[in-house]
Design a protein around this motif. Structure first.
Motif, mmCIF file in Angstrom:
data_model
loop_
_atom_site.group_PDB
_atom_site.id
_atom_site.type_symbol
_atom_site.label_atom_id
_atom_site.label_comp_id
_atom_site.label_asym_id
_atom_site.label_seq_id
_atom_site.Cartn_x
_atom_site.Cartn_y
_atom_site.Cartn_z
ATOM 1 N N CYS A 82 -17.749 15.106 -10.410
ATOM 2 C CA CYS A 82 -16.304 14.948 -10.296
ATOM 3 C C CYS A 82 -16.011 13.628 -9.588
ATOM 4 C CB CYS A 82 -15.673 16.141 -9.589
ATOM 5 S SG CYS A 82 -16.171 16.454 -7.917
ATOM 6 N N PRO A 83 -14.750 13.244 -9.497
ATOM 7 C CA PRO A 83 -14.414 11.968 -8.873
ATOM 8 C C PRO A 83 -14.980 11.848 -7.455
ATOM 9 C CG PRO A 83 -12.494 12.891 -9.965
ATOM 10 C CD PRO A 83 -13.562 13.950 -9.996
ATOM 11 N N ALA A 84 -15.257 10.624 -7.047
ATOM 12 C CA ALA A 84 -15.812 10.356 -5.716
ATOM 13 C C ALA A 84 -14.952 10.994 -4.634
ATOM 14 C CB ALA A 84 -15.909 8.849 -5.492
ATOM 15 N N GLY A 85 -15.618 11.614 -3.674
ATOM 16 C CA GLY A 85 -14.932 12.224 -2.555
ATOM 17 C C GLY A 85 -14.446 13.637 -2.799
ATOM 18 N N GLU A 86 -14.615 14.168 -4.002
ATOM 19 C CA GLU A 86 -14.185 15.528 -4.299
ATOM 20 C C GLU A 86 -15.397 16.425 -4.506
ATOM 21 O OE1 GLU A 86 -11.285 15.840 -7.381
ATOM 22 O OE2 GLU A 86 -10.082 14.208 -6.592
ATOM 23 N N LYS A 87 -15.189 17.716 -4.359
ATOM 24 C CA LYS A 87 -16.250 18.693 -4.598
ATOM 25 C C LYS A 87 -15.868 19.523 -5.818
ATOM 26 C CE LYS A 87 -16.256 20.740 -0.551
ATOM 27 N NZ LYS A 87 -16.633 21.590 0.600
ATOM 28 N N CYS A 88 -16.799 19.611 -6.758
ATOM 29 C CA CYS A 88 -16.575 20.386 -7.974
ATOM 30 C C CYS A 88 -17.778 21.284 -8.222
ATOM 31 C CB CYS A 88 -16.382 19.462 -9.173
ATOM 32 S SG CYS A 88 -14.960 18.368 -9.037
ATOM 33 N N ARG A 89 -17.525 22.437 -8.801
ATOM 34 C CA ARG A 89 -18.574 23.370 -9.177
ATOM 35 C C ARG A 89 -18.257 23.884 -10.570
ATOM 36 N NH1 ARG A 89 -22.595 23.518 -5.786
ATOM 37 N NH2 ARG A 89 -23.224 25.584 -6.420
ATOM 38 N N ARG A 90 -19.243 24.419 -11.231
ATOM 39 C CA ARG A 90 -19.083 24.990 -12.569
ATOM 40 C C ARG A 90 -19.944 26.232 -12.645
ATOM 41 N NH1 ARG A 90 -16.647 23.837 -17.070
ATOM 42 N NH2 ARG A 90 -15.787 21.905 -16.268
ATOM 43 N N MET A 91 -19.517 27.198 -13.440
ATOM 44 C CA MET A 91 -20.296 28.415 -13.621
ATOM 45 C C MET A 91 -20.115 28.931 -15.038
ATOM 46 S SD MET A 91 -17.619 30.217 -11.213
ATOM 47 C CE MET A 91 -17.444 28.572 -10.638
ATOM 48 N N ASN A 92 -21.130 29.616 -15.505
ATOM 49 C CA ASN A 92 -21.079 30.211 -16.836
ATOM 50 C C ASN A 92 -20.576 31.638 -16.724
ATOM 51 O OD1 ASN A 92 -22.134 27.927 -18.178
ATOM 52 N ND2 ASN A 92 -24.157 28.454 -17.395
ATOM 53 N N VAL A 93 -19.735 32.010 -17.674
ATOM 54 C CA VAL A 93 -19.140 33.341 -17.706
ATOM 55 C C VAL A 93 -19.400 33.943 -19.078
ATOM 56 C CG1 VAL A 93 -16.959 34.623 -17.616
ATOM 57 C CG2 VAL A 93 -17.321 32.670 -16.075
ATOM 58 N N THR A 94 -19.802 35.197 -19.082
ATOM 59 C CA THR A 94 -19.937 35.935 -20.335
ATOM 60 C C THR A 94 -19.141 37.227 -20.207
ATOM 61 O OG1 THR A 94 -21.964 37.030 -19.617
ATOM 62 C CG2 THR A 94 -22.212 35.000 -20.898
ATOM 63 N N MET A 95 -18.644 37.698 -21.325
ATOM 64 C CA MET A 95 -17.907 38.959 -21.360
ATOM 65 C C MET A 95 -17.782 39.416 -22.796
ATOM 66 S SD MET A 95 -13.946 37.743 -20.678
ATOM 67 C CE MET A 95 -14.186 36.209 -19.798
ATOM 68 N N GLY A 96 -17.379 40.637 -22.942
ATOM 69 C CA GLY A 96 -17.035 41.150 -24.254
ATOM 70 C C GLY A 96 -15.524 41.196 -24.355
ATOM 71 N N LEU A 97 -14.952 40.367 -25.205
ATOM 72 C CA LEU A 97 -13.503 40.435 -25.419
ATOM 73 C C LEU A 97 -13.244 41.616 -26.341
ATOM 74 C CD1 LEU A 97 -12.537 36.681 -25.864
ATOM 75 C CD2 LEU A 97 -11.895 38.202 -23.985
ATOM 76 N N CYS A 98 -12.585 42.627 -25.803
ATOM 77 C CA CYS A 98 -12.393 43.872 -26.557
ATOM 78 C C CYS A 98 -11.154 43.840 -27.415
ATOM 79 C CB CYS A 98 -12.285 45.051 -25.603
ATOM 80 S SG CYS A 98 -13.709 45.213 -24.536
ATOM 81 N N GLU A 99 -10.138 43.189 -26.922
ATOM 82 C CA GLU A 99 -8.879 43.134 -27.643
ATOM 83 C C GLU A 99 -8.337 41.725 -27.554
ATOM 84 O OE1 GLU A 99 -7.302 45.567 -29.323
ATOM 85 O OE2 GLU A 99 -8.771 47.109 -28.813
ATOM 86 N N VAL A 100 -8.070 41.128 -28.683
ATOM 87 C CA VAL A 100 -7.497 39.798 -28.748
ATOM 88 C C VAL A 100 -6.381 39.842 -29.775
ATOM 89 C CG1 VAL A 100 -7.942 37.372 -29.261
ATOM 90 C CG2 VAL A 100 -9.705 38.728 -28.142
ATOM 91 N N ASN A 101 -5.184 39.373 -29.388
ATOM 92 C CA ASN A 101 -4.050 39.374 -30.320
ATOM 93 C C ASN A 101 -4.328 38.506 -31.528
ATOM 94 O OD1 ASN A 101 -2.215 41.124 -29.194
ATOM 95 N ND2 ASN A 101 -1.299 39.577 -27.901
#
Length: 138
Positions: free
Chosen positions: A89-108
């Motif tokens: 991320c830009p200098a002087g900032e703190k950034c993190r990232r993570m992976n997410v998994t799920m089962g989308l059960c209902e999607v319009n």
């Protein structure tokens, strides 16, 4: 290492279950903030979505995009959030990232079909707390 975040068991059928999601405390870990964001999307809690996202978010797009998660995700199960890792991320900032998994059960409608979903979510440290920057390239 996998971070254990409480999971909603099963899916709701066909209807949006609107619910308020508590805003995590300022001391919340990145994974907890992303979990609150996902729960708020599923619960259609716009106030919490706003509270856990970086201030420069395009909230009109976040809430009104016809293919966006806020309008289209209804329920999910087996939500797993991996431990966060350092993200450039830009200098002087703190950034993190993570992976997410799920089962989308209902999607319009939109770009995410029901079924398995895997995506990367990012957070940035802003004013003494972690805030969601979006997912994917967000």
């Amino acid at each position: 290492m996998l971070v254990l975040i409480p999971v909603l068991a099963g899916c709701w059928c066909g209807q949006v279950v609107r619910r308020e999601v508590p805003v995590p405390p300022a001391s919340a870990r990145p994974e907890e903030v992303v979990r609150a964001y996902i729960d708020a999307l599923l619960g259609k809690d716009a106030e919490t979505v706003r509270a856990v996202m970086v201030p420069e978010t395009d909230f009109d797009n976040e809430f009104n995009n016809p293919i966006g998660a806020f309008r289209n995700w209804i329920s999910a199960s087996d939500i797993t959030i991996d431990e966060s890792y350092s993200d450039p991320c830009p200098a002087g900032e703190k950034c993190r990232r993570m992976n997410v998994t799920m089962g989308l059960c209902e999607v319009n409608s939109g770009s995410y079909p029901d079924g398995d979903f895997a995506q990367s979510f990012g957070v940035r440290y802003v004013k003494d707390r972690w805030l969601v920057t979006g997912f994917g390239s967000g």
